[in-house]
Motif scaffolding. Structure first.
Motif, PDB file in Angstrom:
ATOM      1  N   ASP A   1       0.835  -1.208   0.000  1.00 38.28           N
ATOM      2  CA  ASP A   1       0.000   0.000   0.000  1.00 38.28           C
ATOM      3  C   ASP A   1       0.867   1.254   0.000  1.00 38.28           C
ATOM      4  OD1 ASP A   1      -2.274  -1.577   0.054  1.00 38.28           O
ATOM      5  OD2 ASP A   1      -2.592  -1.353   2.216  1.00 38.28           O
ATOM      6  N   LEU A   2       1.956   1.226   0.754  1.00 37.15           N
ATOM      7  CA  LEU A   2       2.880   2.352   0.815  1.00 37.15           C
ATOM      8  C   LEU A   2       3.528   2.593  -0.548  1.00 37.15           C
ATOM      9  CD1 LEU A   2       4.120   4.382   2.833  1.00 37.15           C
ATOM     10  CD2 LEU A   2       5.944   2.718   3.209  1.00 37.15           C
ATOM     11  N   LEU A   3       3.888   1.509  -1.226  1.00 37.74           N
ATOM     12  CA  LEU A   3       4.468   1.645  -2.566  1.00 37.74           C
ATOM     13  C   LEU A   3       3.458   2.255  -3.540  1.00 37.74           C
ATOM     14  CD1 LEU A   3       6.446  -1.718  -2.898  1.00 37.74           C
ATOM     15  CD2 LEU A   3       7.394   0.584  -2.677  1.00 37.74           C
TER      16      LEU A   3
ATOM     17  N   ALA B   1       3.298  -3.148  -7.663  1.00 35.47           N
ATOM     18  CA  ALA B   1       3.894  -2.962  -6.333  1.00 35.47           C
ATOM     19  C   ALA B   1       4.014  -4.286  -5.606  1.00 35.47           C
ATOM     20  CB  ALA B   1       3.046  -1.980  -5.527  1.00 35.47           C
ATOM     21  N   SER B   2       2.978  -5.097  -5.712  1.00 36.49           N
ATOM     22  CA  SER B   2       2.977  -6.400  -5.053  1.00 36.49           C
ATOM     23  C   SER B   2       4.062  -7.302  -5.618  1.00 36.49           C
ATOM     24  CB  SER B   2       1.602  -7.044  -5.214  1.00 36.49           C
ATOM     25  OG  SER B   2       1.552  -8.267  -4.556  1.00 36.49           O
TER      26      SER B   2
ATOM     27  N   PHE C   1       7.620  -5.901  -4.649  1.00 38.68           N
ATOM     28  CA  PHE C   1       7.915  -6.129  -3.238  1.00 38.68           C
ATOM     29  C   PHE C   1       8.173  -7.607  -2.973  1.00 38.68           C
ATOM     30  CE2 PHE C   1       6.458  -7.334   1.003  1.00 38.68           C
ATOM     31  CZ  PHE C   1       7.458  -6.718   1.729  1.00 38.68           C
ATOM     32  N   ALA C   2       7.360  -8.482  -3.549  1.00 40.02           N
ATOM     33  CA  ALA C   2       7.531  -9.920  -3.341  1.00 40.02           C
ATOM     34  C   ALA C   2       8.902 -10.376  -3.838  1.00 40.02           C
ATOM     35  CB  ALA C   2       6.421 -10.692  -4.037  1.00 40.02           C
ATOM     36  N   GLU C   3       9.326  -9.815  -4.960  1.00 38.75           N
ATOM     37  CA  GLU C   3      10.636 -10.177  -5.513  1.00 38.75           C
ATOM     38  C   GLU C   3      11.761  -9.764  -4.564  1.00 38.75           C
ATOM     39  OE1 GLU C   3      13.403  -8.715  -9.192  1.00 38.75           O
ATOM     40  OE2 GLU C   3      11.254  -8.908  -9.569  1.00 38.75           O
ATOM     41  N   ILE C   4      11.675  -8.553  -4.043  1.00 40.82           N
ATOM     42  CA  ILE C   4      12.712  -8.071  -3.124  1.00 40.82           C
ATOM     43  C   ILE C   4      12.660  -8.852  -1.812  1.00 40.82           C
ATOM     44  CG2 ILE C   4      13.444  -6.101  -1.724  1.00 40.82           C
ATOM     45  CD1 ILE C   4      12.558  -4.309  -4.076  1.00 40.82           C
TER      46      ILE C   4
END
Length: 105
Positions: free
Chosen positions: A39-41, A52-53, A56-59
């Motif tokens: 949500d922040l992204l 974004a999801s 983020f999941a990749e990182i």
């Protein structure tokens, strides 16, 4: 996820390096919750929710903070006990019996 996990500091650092719009305070407010970070992204960086999801999941996958529990098929079969259902055949119908009188006309 609690913010005291070992990889959390490194994950925050990588997120802040990748997206300069993110501040440490913003990330601390998420308390490490994956959905809150996504949500922040969306809000701060302007990414679409799916993008974004995924990013983020990749990182996060490099830090093993959000891994799903692995299933071990061999463990699942060990715990199962074999159950056998015995079926008893029905008694054969008596086809040689005489019809009832009230059916005879």
């Amino acid at each position: 996820m609690a913010t005291h996990l070992p990889g959390w500091t490194d994950l925050k650092r990588e997120l802040m390096e990748k997206w300069h719009e993110l501040k440490e305070r913003d990330l601390e407010e998420t308390r490490g919750n994956a959905q809150s970070i996504v949500d922040l992204l969306e809000k701060k960086v302007g990414l679409a929710m799916d993008e974004a999801s995924e990013k983020f999941a990749e990182i996060a996958s490099h830090y093993h903070l959000y891994d799903e529990p692995e299933e071990h098929p061999e463990d699942l079969t060990k715990d199962k006990k074999e159950r056998v259902l015995e079926l008893k055949p029905k008694k054969p119908a008596n086809r040689d019996r005489k019809p009832k009188d009230d059916f005879l006309a």
